[in-house]
Design an enzyme around this catalytic site. Structure first.
Site, PDB file in Angstrom:
ATOM      1  N   SER A  49       0.813  -1.217   0.000  1.00 19.38           N
ATOM      2  CA  SER A  49       0.000   0.000   0.000  1.00 19.38           C
ATOM      3  C   SER A  49       0.846   1.268   0.000  1.00 19.38           C
ATOM      4  O   SER A  49       0.300   2.367   0.103  1.00 19.38           O
ATOM      5  CB  SER A  49      -0.905  -0.001   1.239  1.00 19.38           C
ATOM      6  OG  SER A  49      -0.135  -0.223   2.404  1.00 19.38           O
ATOM      7  N   THR A 158      -1.697   3.724   4.626  1.00 18.65           N
ATOM      8  CA  THR A 158      -0.666   4.727   4.362  1.00 18.65           C
ATOM      9  C   THR A 158       0.357   4.701   5.480  1.00 18.65           C
ATOM     10  O   THR A 158      -0.011   4.467   6.624  1.00 18.65           O
ATOM     11  CB  THR A 158      -1.352   6.110   4.359  1.00 18.65           C
ATOM     12  OG1 THR A 158      -2.242   6.144   3.258  1.00 18.65           O
ATOM     13  CG2 THR A 158      -0.366   7.248   4.286  1.00 18.65           C
ATOM     14  N   THR A 176       1.802   7.009   0.263  1.00 15.10           N
ATOM     15  CA  THR A 176       0.888   5.888   0.010  1.00 15.10           C
ATOM     16  C   THR A 176       0.741   5.622  -1.487  1.00 15.10           C
ATOM     17  O   THR A 176       1.023   6.500  -2.311  1.00 15.10           O
ATOM     18  CB  THR A 176      -0.511   6.236   0.577  1.00 15.10           C
ATOM     19  OG1 THR A 176      -1.357   5.083   0.555  1.00 15.10           O
ATOM     20  CG2 THR A 176      -1.190   7.335  -0.225  1.00 15.10           C
ATOM     21  N   ARG A 186      -7.424   9.464  -9.363  1.00 13.18           N
ATOM     22  CA  ARG A 186      -8.000   9.733  -8.026  1.00 13.18           C
ATOM     23  C   ARG A 186      -6.877  10.145  -7.054  1.00 13.18           C
ATOM     24  O   ARG A 186      -5.840   9.510  -6.968  1.00 13.18           O
ATOM     25  CB  ARG A 186      -8.694   8.480  -7.507  1.00 13.18           C
ATOM     26  CG  ARG A 186      -9.278   8.616  -6.086  1.00 13.18           C
ATOM     27  CD  ARG A 186      -8.343   8.104  -5.027  1.00 13.18           C
ATOM     28  NE  ARG A 186      -8.937   8.079  -3.692  1.00 13.18           N
ATOM     29  CZ  ARG A 186      -8.251   7.817  -2.579  1.00 13.18           C
ATOM     30  NH1 ARG A 186      -6.977   7.540  -2.646  1.00 13.18           N
ATOM     31  NH2 ARG A 186      -8.844   7.827  -1.425  1.00 13.18           N
ATOM     32  N   GLY A 188      -6.158  10.987  -3.005  1.00 11.47           N
ATOM     33  CA  GLY A 188      -6.717  10.866  -1.659  1.00 11.47           C
ATOM     34  C   GLY A 188      -6.243  11.988  -0.757  1.00 11.47           C
ATOM     35  O   GLY A 188      -5.794  13.050  -1.206  1.00 11.47           O
ATOM     36  N   THR A 209      -4.680   8.039   8.104  1.00  8.81           N
ATOM     37  CA  THR A 209      -4.712   6.897   7.196  1.00  8.81           C
ATOM     38  C   THR A 209      -6.158   6.417   7.137  1.00  8.81           C
ATOM     39  O   THR A 209      -6.948   6.695   8.034  1.00  8.81           O
ATOM     40  CB  THR A 209      -3.757   5.777   7.660  1.00  8.81           C
ATOM     41  OG1 THR A 209      -3.879   4.659   6.765  1.00  8.81           O
ATOM     42  CG2 THR A 209      -4.048   5.314   9.067  1.00  8.81           C
ATOM     43  N   GLY A 210      -6.488   5.713   6.070  1.00  6.69           N
ATOM     44  CA  GLY A 210      -7.862   5.239   5.916  1.00  6.69           C
ATOM     45  C   GLY A 210      -8.487   5.843   4.670  1.00  6.69           C
ATOM     46  O   GLY A 210      -7.772   6.353   3.795  1.00  6.69           O
ATOM     47  N   GLY A 212      -9.505   8.097   2.224  1.00  8.08           N
ATOM     48  CA  GLY A 212      -9.078   9.489   2.087  1.00  8.08           C
ATOM     49  C   GLY A 212     -10.211  10.470   1.882  1.00  8.08           C
ATOM     50  O   GLY A 212     -10.159  11.613   2.355  1.00  8.08           O
TER      51      GLY A 212
HETATM   52  N1  ASP Z   1      -5.565   7.484   2.968  1.00  9.54           N
HETATM   53  C1  ASP Z   1      -5.166   6.711   1.817  1.00  9.54           C
HETATM   54  C2  ASP Z   1      -5.957   7.167   0.626  1.00  9.54           C
HETATM   55  O1  ASP Z   1      -7.134   7.404   0.749  1.00  9.54           O
HETATM   56  C3  ASP Z   1      -5.310   5.241   1.976  1.00  9.54           C
HETATM   57  C4  ASP Z   1      -5.063   4.650   3.357  1.00  9.54           C
HETATM   58  O2  ASP Z   1      -4.423   5.237   4.182  1.00  9.54           O
HETATM   59  O3  ASP Z   1      -5.542   3.567   3.647  1.00  9.54           O
HETATM   60  O4  ASP Z   1      -5.421   7.186  -0.436  1.00  9.54           O
END
Ligand code: ASP
Length: 300
Positions: A49, A158, A176, A186, A188, A209-210, A212
């Protein structure tokens, strides 16, 4: 000299922390330390990732997002939709240092990388290509359905690294490959100052993280830093940001997405929080010790 503090997202944050610690001990500035840590994860093909080995977008191309920020001066830089360059965080730093801009995207970012002497490479590994082939959505699947995946889905993550150096200054990096199978182009939260990362010596540092889209919607990292400025601890500020994600999700009539935050304040205190079922762990070092901690899942 006071001990430096390093905090990084996810279990692979331990790789970042361990790579960063020797530089921290040498008394290097926070941003040098944070970039060294993040780069160790970018280079790790087992992390699917971030950087090399990151999972590709919907058409099989790896597009990286990253940003960096220096808490002393609020200098910052980012790259988004970057192809063929492994060290996105180091390139984001060049944007900060060698251009009058904050964010370069796509072909412009890659051209800048070549000008700066970064090698071009494929970022796909046999494993990431095989995983992409196995997990890619059927062609008829709409982008909206992709966003509403099971929150336990692990096809993204990330590395965000926050550092307080021996002089007490703060620096941070967020890097990331973004959501696997994302639409080409796209972007994030990760390359966006204020969303994936915000760092200010006078208030604190925060990173995310997560999913975006949900982090951008609440201006997650800026929100946390400004909450610390108002007197909240890093832990309280992260929990408040997760509550904001909940309240926005409620207004939109959706379940809160998988989102997690980390924070570090000028006193060297750390905090972290996440939405339910995120199972978010993060690595912290203070002095010579590295710990893997689990963030509280905030229910509402
Ligand atoms: N935050 C990142 C994104 O949306 C992905 C992640 O951290 O899981 O690209």
């Amino acid at each position: 000299m006071p001990a430096s503090t390093i905090i990084a997202t996810w279990p692979f944050g331990q790789t970042a922390v361990r790579a960063a610690m020797p530089l921290a001990r040498q008394g290097r500035p926070a941003l040098d330390v944070a970039i060294a840590g993040a780069q160790a994860v970018e280079d790790d093909p087992a992390v699917n990732s971030v950087g090399y080995g990151g999972l590709p977008n919907a058409i099989g191309t790896v597009q990286l997002d990253a940003c960096v920020m220096d808490g002393r001066t609020l200098s910052c830089g980012g790259v988004a939709g970057l192809e063929n360059v492994r060290h996105a965080a180091a390139l984001a730093r060049r944007v900060m240092e060698r251009t009058p801009h904050v964010l370069l995207v796509g072909e412009g970012a890659r051209t800048f990388a070549v000008k700066e002497g970064f090698p071009l490479d494929t970022l796909l590994t046999p494993d990431s290509l095989a995983e992409w082939r196995k997990t890619r959505p059927k062609p008829a699947r709409a982008p909206r359905q992709q966003q509403e995946r099971d929150p336990g889905d692990t096809s993204h993550d990330t590395v965000t690294v926050l550092v307080q150096d021996q002089k007490g200054s703060l620096g941070g990096v967020c890097t990331t490959s973004g959501l696997a199978h994302k639409l080409p182009g796209r972007v994030g939260d990760s390359p966006l100052i204020g969303s994936g990362l915000y760092v200010d010596d006078t208030a604190g540092a925060a990173g995310a993280t997560g999913v975006g889209e949900e982090i951008i919607r609440v201006g997650g990292s800026f929100f946390i830093v400004e909450s610390m400025r108002q007197g909240r601890s890093p832990q309280e500020a992260c929990e408040l940001a997760v509550r904001r994600v909940h309240s926005v999700a409620a207004r939109r009539g959706v379940h809160p997405a998988r989102v997690a935050f980390i924070a570090l304040d000028p006193k060297g205190r750390t905090g972290a929080a996440c939405t339910p079922r995120t199972n978010f762990q993060y690595a912290v070092s203070q002095g010579d010790k590295v710990q893997l901690l689990k963030a509280p899942e905030i229910e509402r």
